[in-house]
Design a protein around this motif. Structure first.
Motif, PDB file in Angstrom:
ATOM      1  N   PRO A  80       0.805  -1.222   0.000  1.00  0.00           N
ATOM      2  CA  PRO A  80       0.000   0.000   0.000  1.00  0.00           C
ATOM      3  C   PRO A  80       0.840   1.276   0.000  1.00  0.00           C
ATOM      4  O   PRO A  80       0.511   2.237  -0.676  1.00  0.00           O
ATOM      5  CB  PRO A  80      -0.793  -0.107   1.307  1.00  0.00           C
ATOM      6  CG  PRO A  80      -0.885  -1.548   1.593  1.00  0.00           C
ATOM      7  CD  PRO A  80       0.366  -2.161   1.042  1.00  0.00           C
ATOM      8  N   ARG A  81       1.955   1.244   0.748  1.00  0.00           N
ATOM      9  CA  ARG A  81       2.709   2.496   0.840  1.00  0.00           C
ATOM     10  C   ARG A  81       3.315   2.903  -0.504  1.00  0.00           C
ATOM     11  O   ARG A  81       3.397   4.078  -0.830  1.00  0.00           O
ATOM     12  CB  ARG A  81       3.775   2.422   1.924  1.00  0.00           C
ATOM     13  CG  ARG A  81       4.842   1.412   1.699  1.00  0.00           C
ATOM     14  CD  ARG A  81       5.821   1.401   2.863  1.00  0.00           C
ATOM     15  NE  ARG A  81       6.294   0.062   3.107  1.00  0.00           N
ATOM     16  CZ  ARG A  81       7.297  -0.528   2.475  1.00  0.00           C
ATOM     17  NH1 ARG A  81       7.943   0.114   1.605  1.00  0.00           N
ATOM     18  NH2 ARG A  81       7.661  -1.749   2.730  1.00  0.00           N
ATOM     19  N   SER A  82       3.708   1.902  -1.311  1.00  0.00           N
ATOM     20  CA  SER A  82       4.267   2.233  -2.620  1.00  0.00           C
ATOM     21  C   SER A  82       3.170   2.708  -3.564  1.00  0.00           C
ATOM     22  O   SER A  82       3.384   3.606  -4.371  1.00  0.00           O
ATOM     23  CB  SER A  82       4.955   1.020  -3.223  1.00  0.00           C
ATOM     24  OG  SER A  82       5.811   0.432  -2.289  1.00  0.00           O
ATOM     25  N   TRP A  84       0.536   4.256  -2.712  1.00  0.00           N
ATOM     26  CA  TRP A  84       0.222   5.633  -2.314  1.00  0.00           C
ATOM     27  C   TRP A  84       1.199   6.609  -2.948  1.00  0.00           C
ATOM     28  O   TRP A  84       0.817   7.666  -3.420  1.00  0.00           O
ATOM     29  CB  TRP A  84       0.269   5.743  -0.789  1.00  0.00           C
ATOM     30  CG  TRP A  84      -0.022   7.104  -0.262  1.00  0.00           C
ATOM     31  CD1 TRP A  84      -1.250   7.654  -0.092  1.00  0.00           C
ATOM     32  CD2 TRP A  84       0.917   8.091   0.165  1.00  0.00           C
ATOM     33  NE1 TRP A  84      -1.133   8.921   0.424  1.00  0.00           N
ATOM     34  CE2 TRP A  84       0.185   9.201   0.596  1.00  0.00           C
ATOM     35  CE3 TRP A  84       2.319   8.122   0.224  1.00  0.00           C
ATOM     36  CZ2 TRP A  84       0.797  10.367   1.082  1.00  0.00           C
ATOM     37  CZ3 TRP A  84       2.927   9.264   0.707  1.00  0.00           C
ATOM     38  CH2 TRP A  84       2.180  10.369   1.128  1.00  0.00           C
ATOM     39  N   ARG A  85       2.463   6.209  -3.009  1.00  0.00           N
ATOM     40  CA  ARG A  85       3.473   7.105  -3.576  1.00  0.00           C
ATOM     41  C   ARG A  85       3.237   7.333  -5.068  1.00  0.00           C
ATOM     42  O   ARG A  85       3.695   8.318  -5.633  1.00  0.00           O
ATOM     43  CB  ARG A  85       4.883   6.554  -3.378  1.00  0.00           C
ATOM     44  CG  ARG A  85       5.306   6.490  -1.943  1.00  0.00           C
ATOM     45  CD  ARG A  85       6.644   7.168  -1.666  1.00  0.00           C
ATOM     46  NE  ARG A  85       6.869   7.145  -0.221  1.00  0.00           N
ATOM     47  CZ  ARG A  85       6.712   8.200   0.562  1.00  0.00           C
ATOM     48  NH1 ARG A  85       6.390   9.370   0.051  1.00  0.00           N
ATOM     49  NH2 ARG A  85       6.889   8.095   1.854  1.00  0.00           N
ATOM     50  N   PHE A  98      -5.389   8.769  13.063  1.00  0.00           N
ATOM     51  CA  PHE A  98      -4.536   8.652  14.243  1.00  0.00           C
ATOM     52  C   PHE A  98      -5.249   9.307  15.422  1.00  0.00           C
ATOM     53  O   PHE A  98      -5.305  10.531  15.532  1.00  0.00           O
ATOM     54  CB  PHE A  98      -3.185   9.290  13.976  1.00  0.00           C
ATOM     55  CG  PHE A  98      -2.540   8.770  12.721  1.00  0.00           C
ATOM     56  CD1 PHE A  98      -2.489   7.403  12.473  1.00  0.00           C
ATOM     57  CD2 PHE A  98      -2.020   9.634  11.774  1.00  0.00           C
ATOM     58  CE1 PHE A  98      -1.907   6.907  11.311  1.00  0.00           C
ATOM     59  CE2 PHE A  98      -1.441   9.153  10.614  1.00  0.00           C
ATOM     60  CZ  PHE A  98      -1.386   7.788  10.382  1.00  0.00           C
ATOM     61  N   ALA A 110       0.471  13.067   6.789  1.00  0.00           N
ATOM     62  CA  ALA A 110       0.429  12.668   5.379  1.00  0.00           C
ATOM     63  C   ALA A 110       1.389  13.531   4.559  1.00  0.00           C
ATOM     64  O   ALA A 110       2.097  13.032   3.684  1.00  0.00           O
ATOM     65  CB  ALA A 110      -0.992  12.778   4.845  1.00  0.00           C
ATOM     66  N   SER A 113       5.010  12.561   5.253  1.00  0.00           N
ATOM     67  CA  SER A 113       5.360  11.347   4.539  1.00  0.00           C
ATOM     68  C   SER A 113       5.528  11.633   3.044  1.00  0.00           C
ATOM     69  O   SER A 113       6.468  11.152   2.411  1.00  0.00           O
ATOM     70  CB  SER A 113       4.282  10.294   4.771  1.00  0.00           C
ATOM     71  OG  SER A 113       4.500   9.183   3.953  1.00  0.00           O
ATOM     72  N   SER A 118       9.657  11.948   7.217  1.00  0.00           N
ATOM     73  CA  SER A 118       9.173  11.238   8.400  1.00  0.00           C
ATOM     74  C   SER A 118      10.297  10.771   9.308  1.00  0.00           C
ATOM     75  O   SER A 118      10.056  10.337  10.418  1.00  0.00           O
ATOM     76  CB  SER A 118       8.314  10.038   7.987  1.00  0.00           C
ATOM     77  OG  SER A 118       9.106   9.107   7.297  1.00  0.00           O
ATOM     78  N   VAL A 165      -6.697  13.986   4.302  1.00  0.00           N
ATOM     79  CA  VAL A 165      -5.473  13.179   4.345  1.00  0.00           C
ATOM     80  C   VAL A 165      -5.217  12.544   2.978  1.00  0.00           C
ATOM     81  O   VAL A 165      -4.096  12.543   2.473  1.00  0.00           O
ATOM     82  CB  VAL A 165      -5.587  12.088   5.434  1.00  0.00           C
ATOM     83  CG1 VAL A 165      -4.504  11.035   5.273  1.00  0.00           C
ATOM     84  CG2 VAL A 165      -5.507  12.714   6.819  1.00  0.00           C
TER      85      VAL A 165
ATOM     86  N   ALA B 521      -1.378   4.362   8.460  1.00  0.00           N
ATOM     87  CA  ALA B 521       0.040   4.671   8.265  1.00  0.00           C
ATOM     88  C   ALA B 521       0.514   4.112   6.930  1.00  0.00           C
ATOM     89  O   ALA B 521       1.174   4.803   6.154  1.00  0.00           O
ATOM     90  CB  ALA B 521       0.868   4.101   9.411  1.00  0.00           C
ATOM     91  N   ALA B 522       0.140   2.865   6.632  1.00  0.00           N
ATOM     92  CA  ALA B 522       0.543   2.272   5.365  1.00  0.00           C
ATOM     93  C   ALA B 522      -0.111   3.009   4.203  1.00  0.00           C
ATOM     94  O   ALA B 522       0.491   3.180   3.149  1.00  0.00           O
ATOM     95  CB  ALA B 522       0.162   0.791   5.330  1.00  0.00           C
ATOM     96  N   ILE B 524      -0.675   6.080   3.944  1.00  0.00           N
ATOM     97  CA  ILE B 524      -0.043   7.352   3.608  1.00  0.00           C
ATOM     98  C   ILE B 524       1.458   7.164   3.418  1.00  0.00           C
ATOM     99  O   ILE B 524       2.261   8.057   3.670  1.00  0.00           O
ATOM    100  CB  ILE B 524      -0.334   8.478   4.637  1.00  0.00           C
ATOM    101  CG1 ILE B 524       0.140   8.074   6.017  1.00  0.00           C
ATOM    102  CG2 ILE B 524      -1.802   8.856   4.635  1.00  0.00           C
ATOM    103  CD1 ILE B 524       0.164   9.240   6.997  1.00  0.00           C
ATOM    104  N   GLY B 525       1.817   5.975   2.983  1.00  0.00           N
ATOM    105  CA  GLY B 525       3.175   5.772   2.499  1.00  0.00           C
ATOM    106  C   GLY B 525       4.247   5.560   3.548  1.00  0.00           C
ATOM    107  O   GLY B 525       5.435   5.668   3.254  1.00  0.00           O
ATOM    108  N   ILE B 526       3.845   5.265   4.787  1.00  0.00           N
ATOM    109  CA  ILE B 526       4.861   5.114   5.832  1.00  0.00           C
ATOM    110  C   ILE B 526       5.376   3.682   5.874  1.00  0.00           C
ATOM    111  O   ILE B 526       4.602   2.732   5.914  1.00  0.00           O
ATOM    112  CB  ILE B 526       4.272   5.510   7.201  1.00  0.00           C
ATOM    113  CG1 ILE B 526       4.013   7.010   7.224  1.00  0.00           C
ATOM    114  CG2 ILE B 526       5.215   5.104   8.322  1.00  0.00           C
ATOM    115  CD1 ILE B 526       3.272   7.485   8.438  1.00  0.00           C
ATOM    116  N   ASP B 527       6.691   3.538   5.855  1.00  0.00           N
ATOM    117  CA  ASP B 527       7.308   2.223   6.001  1.00  0.00           C
ATOM    118  C   ASP B 527       7.486   1.970   7.493  1.00  0.00           C
ATOM    119  O   ASP B 527       8.493   2.323   8.098  1.00  0.00           O
ATOM    120  CB  ASP B 527       8.658   2.202   5.284  1.00  0.00           C
ATOM    121  CG  ASP B 527       9.274   0.817   5.290  1.00  0.00           C
ATOM    122  OD1 ASP B 527       8.806  -0.051   6.068  1.00  0.00           O
ATOM    123  OD2 ASP B 527      10.219   0.596   4.517  1.00  0.00           O
TER     124      ASP B 527
END
Ligand code: ATP
Ligand code: MG
Lengths: 262, 646
Positions: A80-82, A84-85, A98, A110, A113, A118, A165, B521-522, B524-527
């Motif tokens: 998912p994080r990739s 999102w990028r 959060f 957001a 990141s 971060s 976000v 967190a995942a 929004i791109g956080i590892d």
């Protein structure tokens, strides 16, 4: 609204996507294309497989089979994080924010990141991208509550924070799973109006699910109907409304509920 | 072949107590989500109560087994008392807070046992009718061992029937699998929890009672079995009785054969196996994955705000007081004795240790049960450098944080992939391995296998084993009490301030983000894994700094700096102070170090400490710092007015 005609290019292409959970075919060979500057609604009764589709598009779930392409590039297997990028924003059916942070801090995270800050260890987080976060909150109408903790917000407000976000990394694709659940009818229309504005202005594509048919028919450019994992109808709101198969599902006893928390 | 079979049977018989204790722990955890630290104490009570009963009525076979069963029921009843008086009041307290309550119970039971049964080890009587030895392929094996081998499967079948065939059992299974369901139970939940505490505690008591003929009863049983039971439960899978059974069998066999291959390494072997299992099967052999993002019991943490003016003033005043103390000592030695300075140094060391643990535990949600590894590990790194490289104090001192950070970097890589209880257990496992490394002087043994040994062929003393490393002092300029006082206070205050900056910076926020919602967190791109790993290493570095201050204040270091009890002390400090506040560990460490010092002169100090801990848990369920959030605290402007939930 800018009104300038944007070019319609395919943003998201999904081909024959499938996923089972222990014998239950939650999503069964679903294919569709989403274009930029388009709001595509995915509707269907509870358990039809909508959220499962979303989870496969944003990388949370691995499909059993099928292809997912973002701007022509396969994103299958990416976390998912990739994804999102690459410009995919997501809001969740059951809001995920959060809880121990304020509304503004949620958006700041957001942004932090997005700008790859971060791991910064010294300057306080509250000083990072302050104005940018406030601008996003203003966009979704949450600027007045910027300093409240997300843990104490009303559900509808949380949905708005999630939208802010999701917009933080200037996405080309927004995945919104029941964005208006838990809101009053008027609020729903307002939020979707807002979303439509953002879509037209930034030329992005939105895939959303929604149980409120008034909202769907008022705002979707196109509608897909999912039932027991399969796509049974697809087209303009007019075409879908008059589809007999769709009428059967919606009038034939399959209860449709709001997806908010009980 | 016969030897092999006999070893196998011995292994299986030693699995019995392990299985009984572990299955009880597992059942309690599965339903209540409480990691019951007092479980080992119930096992110990089972042995003592069983001993007394066997003395009274155990002269016949029927009497003996009746005594064993009554002991189990009695311990079950004690578990019920603990549930009703204590646990029931704190189910809604922040996660893991129950842990310290049960920790308080350990201390209380220790002293009560000491008071009732005395400090002498009790040698268990033999079981009537099973005193002889059976003949297996020409080798003798005690008949009682065969009885023990039979007990585990019997209990397993009994539990299986209870869970499958009764309504109550169905509830227990459902509750273990689905947390939401428990919340929906309402009134029934009480009785479900009480019943589970009875069953789990009775199993521990049974485990203690059946092993009397083999091991008797002693006051170290509680901690000894606790570590073992944790490993068995985690390897088997939390909440799984069958998992506990197979893990106990595995470890029973491993123990008997382990002794033959590597004497006194069984505990290390167990922890090694556990580490390997957790790396490949993070939820144990038969466990289920923990669902991510499950609701935290207790109120959510408040957002981080800049400290209130009054809090700042108090903090400034405390720092000023610390800095002025040596002056007061010089001017008024009668009032501020040298001992006060020593105590303050010790307090600051543990404040730093607790704050470093809190760094990952509070904001990161990573509860480490094995942080002593980095405290002692750092101290050993510095001490070894002094002993074997003749490094000057100024260099050796910094080897501690660096060494501890490297160790944390290594262990952390494995640990940060897990979460919750599994994370806790893996950190514990690594800490035990580190402890064994110095306790058994593994470097010495390893060197000997390469032919490097002393003139008699015995291993060289590297870590010194039990004797530790001694005579390690600061340079002359830093060696006076007052100079070292300023070094300790200055460095720990500076470290606290730096950690605070880290936590207010995006890095600290990112940690909290991962704790609050891994999903978001995942998205929004956080590892997350990477951030948690880095945080773990940083925490290790600060813990190592505390270890360095400790080493040079004492002049020596022993394996006890790495042991489980030390890790638990730090945990207790953080939880007691309040895990939700950055000030929590400071208060917790100061209070606990001071209380320890105050009570240690008394004969039943554990009892007092335990009762104090339990009282604190009941009165201030948010930790000592939670006081600021009470109505009184808010009125004193120690906390902001509460936000109303919409
Ligand atoms: N992690 C999972 N494990 C097992 N089954 C699952 C899982 N996630 C979804 N399912 C099943 O897959 C089917 C589709 O679920 P999904 O959540 O995608 O439906 P939905 O269309 O989003 O429904 P709703 O409108 O209620 O949100 C359901 O039958 C559901 O029970
Ligand atoms: Mg859904």
């Amino acid at each position: 609204m800018s009104g300038a005609p944007h070019e319609r290019v395919p943003v998201l292409e999904v081909e024959s996507l499938s996923r089972s959970f222990g014998g239950v075919r939650a999503v069964d060979r679903v294919s569709f294309t989403l274009f930029s500057n388009e709001l595509l609604a995915m509707i269907g009764p509870n358990g039809a497989g909508k959220t499962t589709c979303f989870n496969m598009v944003n990388g949370q779930l691995r499909p059993d089979a099928g292809a997912v392409r973002l701007n022509g590039r396969s994103i299958l297997g990416l976390p998912p994080r990739s994804i999102w990028r690459l410009g995919v924003g997501r809001t969740f059916q059951i809001t995920a924010t959060f809880a121990s942070m304020t509304v503004r801090e949620n958006v700041q995270m957001a942004l932090v990141s997005h700008y790859r800050r971060s791991r910064a260890l010294w300057r306080p987080a509250r000083d990072h991208y302050f104005d940018e976060a406030m601008a996003l909150l203003e966009r979704v109408g949450m600027d007045r509550q910027y300093d409240r903790a997300c843990g104490v917000l009303a559900y509808g407000d949380l949905k708005r924070v999630e939208l802010a976000v999701a917009l933080a990394n200037e996405p080309g694709l927004l995945l919104m799973d029941e964005p208006t659940a838990g809101m009053a009818p008027r609020e729903r229309m307002e939020l979707m109006q807002l979303t439509t504005g953002i879509v037209r202005e930034r030329n992005i594509g939105v895939l959303f699910t929604e149980h409120d048919m008034d909202v769907v028919f008022a705002h979707a450019d196109r509608i897909m109907v999912l039932d027991r994992g399969q796509l049974i109808s697809e087209g303009t709101p007019m075409a879908v409304r008059s589809d007999r198969k769709v009428q059967e599902i919606y009038l034939g006893g399959s209860a449709v509920h709001d997806g908010g928390p009980a | 072949m016969a030897d092999f079979i006999v070893s196998l049977l011995t292994g299986l018989s030693s699995a019995a107590a392990m299985f009984l204790v572990a299955s009880g722990l597992s059942i309690i955890f599965g339903v209540t989500r409480i990691v019951n630290f007092a479980h080992g104490s119930f096992y110990m009570l089972g042995a003592y109560i069983g001993y007394t009963l066997v003395q009274a009525i155990g002269s016949t076979a029927v009497g003996f087994w009746a005594a064993v069963l009554i002991a189990a029921v009695a311990v079950g009843a004690i578990g019920v008392v603990m549930e009703i008086l204590l646990l029931r009041r704190i189910y809604r307290a922040p996660e893991l807070f129950q842990l310290i309550a049960t920790f308080g119970v350990i201390l209380v039971i220790q002293d009560v046992t000491l008071w009732v049964w005395g400090s002498e080890d009790l040698v268990g009587p033999q079981a009537p009718g099973l005193k002889g030895a059976a003949d297996i392929l020409g080798k003798p094996i005690p008949e009682y061992d065969l009885a023990l081998i039979a007990i585990s499967p019997l209990v397993l079948v009994g539990l299986w029937a209870l869970f499958k065939l009764t309504r109550w059992g169905t509830l227990v299974r459902a509750a273990t699998q689905d947390r939401q369901m428990v919340a929906a139970l309402g009134v029934n939940q009480r009785w479900l929890f009480t019943g589970v505490l009875f069953l789990g505690s009775a199993l521990a008591g049974l485990g203690g009672a059946v092993q009397i003929p083999k091991g008797g009863a002693d006051l170290l049983m509680d901690f000894n079995i606790l570590a073992v039971a944790f490993v068995v439960v985690v390897v088997g899978g939390m909440g799984s009785v069958f998992g506990a059974f197979w893990a106990a069998v595995l470890f029973g066999i491993l123990q008997t054969f382990g002794i033959q291959i590597l004497p006194n390494s069984t505990l290390v072997l167990m922890f090694l196996v556990m580490a390997v299992v957790l790396i490949f099967r993070p939820w144990g052999l038969l466990g289920m994955p923990e669902t991510l993002g499950q609701a935290h019991p207790g109120p959510p943490e408040q957002p981080l705000r800049p400290a209130l003016p009054r809090v700042r003033i108090l903090g400034g005043a405390a720092t000023a007081l610390l800095l002025a103390l040596p002056v007061a000592h010089l001017v008024l030695p009668q009032l501020v004795g040298a001992f006060t300075l020593v105590l303050v140094i010790e307090i600051m060391v543990f404040v730093l240790f607790a704050a470093a643990l809190h760094f990952i535990m509070g904001p990161g949600g990573m509860v480490s049960f094995g942080h002593a590894a980095y405290f002692g590990g750092g101290a050993y790194a510095a001490a070894l450098l002094v002993k074997f490289a003749d490094a000057p104090f100024e260099i050796a001192f910094w080897a501690a944080p660096v060494g501890a950070a490297l160790l944390a970097f290594l262990f952390g890589w494995f640990c940060v992939r897990l979460s919750g209880v599994y994370f806790a257990m893996l950190t514990l496992a690594f800490a035990q391995i580190a402890w064994a490394f110095v306790f058994q002087d593994m470097p010495g043994s390893v060197l000997r296998t390469f032919g490097i040994a002393d003139e008699f062929g015995a291993p060289l003393k590297i870590t010194g084993g039990d004797d530790g490393l001694n005579d390690i002092w600061p340079s002359a300029w830093a060696g006076t009490r007052i100079a070292y006082y300023y070094i300790a206070v200055g460095l720990s205050v500076a470290a606290l301030w730096i950690m605070r900056r880290f936590l207010y910076a995006p890095f600290g926020y990112t940690l909290r983000a991962g704790r609050d919602s891994p999903l978001r967190a995942a998205a929004i791109g956080i590892d997350l894994t990477r951030h948690r790993w880095l945080a773990f290493a940083l925490s290790g570095a600060f813990t190592g700094l505390a270890g360095a201050l400790f080493l040079f204040s004492k002049g020596s270091v022993f394996p006890t700096t790495l042991e489980i009890a030390r890790s638990f002390d730090a945990l207790l400090m953080v939880l007691l102070g309040g895990v939700q506040s950055l000030f929590g560990p400071i208060f917790g460490a100061a209070a606990l170090t001071w209380l320890n010092d105050l009570f240690s002169v008394l004969s039943y100090w554990r009892f007092l400490l335990g009762v104090t801990i339990i009282a604190l848990v009941l009165l201030l369920p948010q930790g000592i710092v939670g006081f600021a959030g009470t109505r009184l605290g808010r009125r004193l402007r120690l906390a902001r007015p509460e936000e109303i939930t919409a």
